[in-house]
Structure formats: structure tokens, C-alpha cells
Design a protein around this motif. Structure first.
Motif, PDB file in Angstrom:
ATOM      1  N   ASP A 150       0.844  -1.190   0.000  1.00  0.00           N
ATOM      2  CA  ASP A 150       0.000   0.000   0.000  1.00  0.00           C
ATOM      3  C   ASP A 150       0.884   1.246   0.000  1.00  0.00           C
ATOM      4  OD1 ASP A 150       0.692   0.687   2.698  1.00  0.00           O
ATOM      5  OD2 ASP A 150      -0.799  -0.745   3.430  1.00  0.00           O
ATOM      6  N   GLU A 151       0.270   2.410   0.066  1.00  0.00           N
ATOM      7  CA  GLU A 151       0.997   3.657  -0.142  1.00  0.00           C
ATOM      8  C   GLU A 151       1.792   4.142   1.070  1.00  0.00           C
ATOM      9  OE1 GLU A 151      -1.759   6.786  -0.949  1.00  0.00           O
ATOM     10  OE2 GLU A 151      -2.972   6.377   0.821  1.00  0.00           O
ATOM     11  N   ARG A 152       1.592   3.555   2.211  1.00  0.00           N
ATOM     12  CA  ARG A 152       2.263   4.026   3.417  1.00  0.00           C
ATOM     13  C   ARG A 152       3.742   3.612   3.431  1.00  0.00           C
ATOM     14  NH1 ARG A 152      -2.071   1.632   7.579  1.00  0.00           N
ATOM     15  NH2 ARG A 152      -1.989   0.005   5.973  1.00  0.00           N
ATOM     16  N   GLY A 153       4.583   4.519   3.859  1.00  0.00           N
ATOM     17  CA  GLY A 153       6.012   4.246   3.888  1.00  0.00           C
ATOM     18  C   GLY A 153       6.718   4.793   2.663  1.00  0.00           C
ATOM     19  N   SER A 154       8.039   4.762   2.699  1.00  0.00           N
ATOM     20  CA  SER A 154       8.835   5.286   1.587  1.00  0.00           C
ATOM     21  C   SER A 154       8.832   4.313   0.415  1.00  0.00           C
ATOM     22  CB  SER A 154      10.278   5.531   2.052  1.00  0.00           C
ATOM     23  OG  SER A 154      10.901   4.291   2.356  1.00  0.00           O
ATOM     24  N   SER A 155       9.222   4.828  -0.740  1.00  0.00           N
ATOM     25  CA  SER A 155       9.280   3.979  -1.931  1.00  0.00           C
ATOM     26  C   SER A 155      10.300   2.868  -1.748  1.00  0.00           C
ATOM     27  CB  SER A 155       9.630   4.827  -3.161  1.00  0.00           C
ATOM     28  OG  SER A 155       8.619   5.769  -3.430  1.00  0.00           O
ATOM     29  N   GLU A 156      11.455   3.192  -1.147  1.00  0.00           N
ATOM     30  CA  GLU A 156      12.503   2.185  -0.950  1.00  0.00           C
ATOM     31  C   GLU A 156      12.030   1.073  -0.019  1.00  0.00           C
ATOM     32  OE1 GLU A 156      12.844   5.407  -0.638  1.00  0.00           O
ATOM     33  OE2 GLU A 156      14.164   5.943  -2.315  1.00  0.00           O
ATOM     34  N   TYR A 157      11.382   1.454   1.065  1.00  0.00           N
ATOM     35  CA  TYR A 157      10.904   0.444   2.018  1.00  0.00           C
ATOM     36  C   TYR A 157       9.871  -0.473   1.370  1.00  0.00           C
ATOM     37  CZ  TYR A 157       8.918  -1.763   6.134  1.00  0.00           C
ATOM     38  OH  TYR A 157       8.479  -2.700   7.047  1.00  0.00           O
ATOM     39  N   ASN A 158       8.950   0.113   0.614  1.00  0.00           N
ATOM     40  CA  ASN A 158       7.882  -0.684  -0.002  1.00  0.00           C
ATOM     41  C   ASN A 158       8.389  -1.552  -1.140  1.00  0.00           C
ATOM     42  OD1 ASN A 158       5.262  -0.107   1.359  1.00  0.00           O
ATOM     43  ND2 ASN A 158       5.834   2.005   0.907  1.00  0.00           N
ATOM     44  N   LEU A 159       9.446  -1.127  -1.821  1.00  0.00           N
ATOM     45  CA  LEU A 159      10.053  -2.003  -2.825  1.00  0.00           C
ATOM     46  C   LEU A 159      10.643  -3.246  -2.156  1.00  0.00           C
ATOM     47  CD1 LEU A 159      11.839   0.497  -5.251  1.00  0.00           C
ATOM     48  CD2 LEU A 159       9.987  -1.093  -5.831  1.00  0.00           C
ATOM     49  N   ALA A 160      11.269  -3.043  -1.025  1.00  0.00           N
ATOM     50  CA  ALA A 160      11.835  -4.189  -0.292  1.00  0.00           C
ATOM     51  C   ALA A 160      10.724  -5.085   0.244  1.00  0.00           C
ATOM     52  CB  ALA A 160      12.722  -3.692   0.846  1.00  0.00           C
ATOM     53  N   LEU A 161       9.640  -4.468   0.731  1.00  0.00           N
ATOM     54  CA  LEU A 161       8.516  -5.249   1.249  1.00  0.00           C
ATOM     55  C   LEU A 161       7.850  -6.045   0.129  1.00  0.00           C
ATOM     56  CD1 LEU A 161       6.602  -6.013   3.540  1.00  0.00           C
ATOM     57  CD2 LEU A 161       5.322  -3.883   3.078  1.00  0.00           C
ATOM     58  N   GLY A 162       7.664  -5.423  -1.024  1.00  0.00           N
ATOM     59  CA  GLY A 162       7.096  -6.129  -2.168  1.00  0.00           C
ATOM     60  C   GLY A 162       7.967  -7.280  -2.618  1.00  0.00           C
ATOM     61  N   ASP A 163       9.283  -7.093  -2.524  1.00  0.00           N
ATOM     62  CA  ASP A 163      10.202  -8.159  -2.903  1.00  0.00           C
ATOM     63  C   ASP A 163      10.063  -9.347  -1.954  1.00  0.00           C
ATOM     64  OD1 ASP A 163      12.588  -9.089  -4.495  1.00  0.00           O
ATOM     65  OD2 ASP A 163      13.462  -9.087  -2.483  1.00  0.00           O
ATOM     66  N   ARG A 164       9.941  -9.091  -0.648  1.00  0.00           N
ATOM     67  CA  ARG A 164       9.772 -10.187   0.311  1.00  0.00           C
ATOM     68  C   ARG A 164       8.475 -10.944   0.044  1.00  0.00           C
ATOM     69  NH1 ARG A 164      11.217  -6.178   4.048  1.00  0.00           N
ATOM     70  NH2 ARG A 164       9.180  -6.300   5.121  1.00  0.00           N
ATOM     71  N   VAL A 195      -6.139  -0.663  -6.123  1.00  0.00           N
ATOM     72  CA  VAL A 195      -7.302   0.165  -5.797  1.00  0.00           C
ATOM     73  C   VAL A 195      -6.793   1.522  -5.312  1.00  0.00           C
ATOM     74  CG1 VAL A 195      -9.327   0.432  -4.313  1.00  0.00           C
ATOM     75  CG2 VAL A 195      -8.711  -1.832  -5.180  1.00  0.00           C
ATOM     76  N   LEU A 196      -7.360   2.595  -5.834  1.00  0.00           N
ATOM     77  CA  LEU A 196      -6.968   3.934  -5.407  1.00  0.00           C
ATOM     78  C   LEU A 196      -7.743   4.310  -4.150  1.00  0.00           C
ATOM     79  CD1 LEU A 196      -6.870   5.780  -8.863  1.00  0.00           C
ATOM     80  CD2 LEU A 196      -4.954   4.827  -7.572  1.00  0.00           C
ATOM     81  N   GLY A 197      -7.064   4.918  -3.191  1.00  0.00           N
ATOM     82  CA  GLY A 197      -7.719   5.326  -1.961  1.00  0.00           C
ATOM     83  C   GLY A 197      -6.691   5.558  -0.876  1.00  0.00           C
ATOM     84  N   HIS A 198      -7.124   6.179   0.219  1.00  0.00           N
ATOM     85  CA  HIS A 198      -6.202   6.538   1.296  1.00  0.00           C
ATOM     86  C   HIS A 198      -6.681   6.003   2.642  1.00  0.00           C
ATOM     87  CE1 HIS A 198      -4.271   9.116  -1.661  1.00  0.00           C
ATOM     88  NE2 HIS A 198      -5.453   9.681  -1.905  1.00  0.00           N
ATOM     89  N   ASP A 199      -7.346   4.856   2.629  1.00  0.00           N
ATOM     90  CA  ASP A 199      -7.750   4.203   3.877  1.00  0.00           C
ATOM     91  C   ASP A 199      -7.643   2.695   3.689  1.00  0.00           C
ATOM     92  OD1 ASP A 199     -10.021   3.416   2.405  1.00  0.00           O
ATOM     93  OD2 ASP A 199     -11.149   5.167   3.081  1.00  0.00           O
ATOM     94  N   ASP A 200      -7.915   1.956   4.743  1.00  0.00           N
ATOM     95  CA  ASP A 200      -7.684   0.515   4.692  1.00  0.00           C
ATOM     96  C   ASP A 200      -8.595  -0.205   3.708  1.00  0.00           C
ATOM     97  OD1 ASP A 200      -5.945  -1.513   5.986  1.00  0.00           O
ATOM     98  OD2 ASP A 200      -7.897  -2.459   6.405  1.00  0.00           O
ATOM     99  N   SER A 201      -9.726   0.417   3.346  1.00  0.00           N
ATOM    100  CA  SER A 201     -10.601  -0.221   2.361  1.00  0.00           C
ATOM    101  C   SER A 201      -9.912  -0.334   1.002  1.00  0.00           C
ATOM    102  CB  SER A 201     -11.909   0.567   2.218  1.00  0.00           C
ATOM    103  OG  SER A 201     -11.650   1.873   1.733  1.00  0.00           O
ATOM    104  N   ALA A 202      -8.960   0.557   0.736  1.00  0.00           N
ATOM    105  CA  ALA A 202      -8.166   0.459  -0.484  1.00  0.00           C
ATOM    106  C   ALA A 202      -6.844  -0.246  -0.224  1.00  0.00           C
ATOM    107  CB  ALA A 202      -7.910   1.854  -1.052  1.00  0.00           C
TER     108      ALA A 202
END
Length: 216
Positions: A150-164, A195-202
Motif C-alpha cells: 500500500d501507499e504508506r512508507g517510503s518507496s525504498e521500504y515498499n520495494l523491499a517489502l514487495g520483494d519479500r 485500488v486507489l484510496g487513502h484508507d484501509d478499504s483500499a
């Protein structure tokens, strides 16, 4: 006697003068009205006149050539040298293969993760079992597992999370017997939200591992 002679002479002279007057006067010429002939218009001196307009066409109408040139619906046909769109697409990407790959991809189910986690959830294991069974029935298919967040966190952190997440899913399939050379993994982090959105439903839909058929 002399008087009568004079009267006769006078009458003769008068008659002679009248004859001379009538015969000597010229006749009045007859006037004949004529209409000048129309001269065809010419563009320039010495140049021939332009050809007449085709029958049935009026000043407000356009020729068939002009109408065909201005009509947006008019499309070239194979008879006049047009190349069918299917042929162009076939030459560029072979659309029948692309459509088949897309249909194959729909048979594989995405799985979802908890926030900031890369552990396979119990509800996802059933979906993975169905994916594994399908891959066994289609041994020539290769897939790429995409890791997303999801969108929370930095791009670098989320790339690593997506990789895991993508690696954990790949390892699960290999442990179940799917050949390792048929499965690759990649991470897109938060760059491609489902899904576009800024809450947990997205956000809950964006924490996922997506199966994409890469080859057959």
C-alpha cells in the motif's frame, strides 16, 4: 382654247412631279433586332474556357471526391491498398498470443497480505493450492509473481517489502513442487496500486502478490 391647253400642261407637270417624288424617295430600311451571341467565359486571354460542371451538380454541392476526402467515417479498403489493422497488429505483437496469455493469467488468483507483513496467510493458502494445481495442468506456462504494497512508507521500504512478498509466494510454489525455472519474481512496491484510496478499504487490496503469465 389656250386655257384648256395650259390646264392640261399643268396637270401633266403635277403628275410628273408626283411620280418623281414617289420614285425618288429612298425606302426606309427595315430594322431587325438581333441578340448578341453569348461568349463563353475565359480565365485568361488566349486560354480555353473551363469545362462545364457535371450534370446534376449545383453550386452548393460537393463532388464525390471532396465528400470522401472530408468524411471522417470514410476508411481505406483493401481494394485501394489499405492494410487491415489485424495484419498490422499481427506483425507487431501477434495478438492471438497476447489474448491467449491474458486468458491464462485470469486463471491464476492473487493473494493478499497483512500490513507490513510478507507471511502467507491461511486464507491465501487455499488460493495458492488452486494456482499450483492449474500450473501442474499447464506445464509449459511460466509466471512472474509481482510483489505490491500500500501507499504508506517510503518507496525504498515498499520495494523491499514487495520483494519479500513475491519471494515468499515463489518459495511456497516451489516447495509444493512447481519447477523453479517456471517462476520469477519482481517488486513494484507502492507504484502500481490495484485500488486507489487513502484508507484501509483500499490498502488491503494493494498488499498483494499478483500472478502474471510471462510465457507459454
Amino acid at each position: 382654247m389656250k386655257w384648256m391647253q395650259r390646264a392640261r400642261v399643268g396637270s401633266t407637270l403635277t403628275l410628273a412631279l408626283m411620280v418623281l417624288f414617289l420614285t425618288g424617295c429612298p425606302k426606309r430600311p427595315e430594322v431587325v433586332e438581333t441578340v448578341p451571341r453569348a461568349i463563353a467565359p475565359q480565365g485568361e486571354v488566349g486560354m480555353p474556357a473551363p469545362p462545364p460542371a457535371p450534370k446534376g451538380a449545383t453550386s452548393g454541392e460537393k463532388s464525390p471526391t471532396e465528400v470522401a476526402a472530408q468524411s471522417p467515417e470514410a476508411k481505406p479498403t483493401p481494394e485501394v491498398g489499405a492494410v487491415p489493422e489485424a495484419k498490422i497488429a499481427e506483425a507487431e505483437a501477434r495478438p492471438e498470443i497476447a489474448a491467449e496469455v491474458k486468458a491464462l493469467g485470469l486463471a491464476l488468483k492473487d493473494i493478499y497480505f497483512d500490513f507490513d507483513q510478507a507471511t502467507i496467510r491461511e486464507d491465501s493458502k487455499k488460493l495458492l493450492s488452486e494456482n499450483i494445481e492449474w500450473l501442474r495442468k499447464n506445464p509449459t506456462v511460466k509466471v512472474t509473481i509481482e510483489g505490491h504494497s500500500d501507499e504508506r512508507g517510503s518507496s525504498e521500504y515498499n520495494l523491499a517489502l514487495g520483494d519479500r512478498r513475491s519471494r515468499a509466494t515463489r518459495d511456497y510454489l516451489i516447495a509444493a513442487g512447481v519447477e523453479a525455472n517456471r517462476i520469477s519474481s519482481i517488486s513494484f512496491g507502492k507504484e502500481r496500486p490495484f485500488v486507489l484510496g487513502h484508507d484501509d478499504s483500499a490498502w488491503q487490496w494493494n498488499r498483494r502478490a499478483h500472478f502474471a503469465v510471462s510465457a507459454k
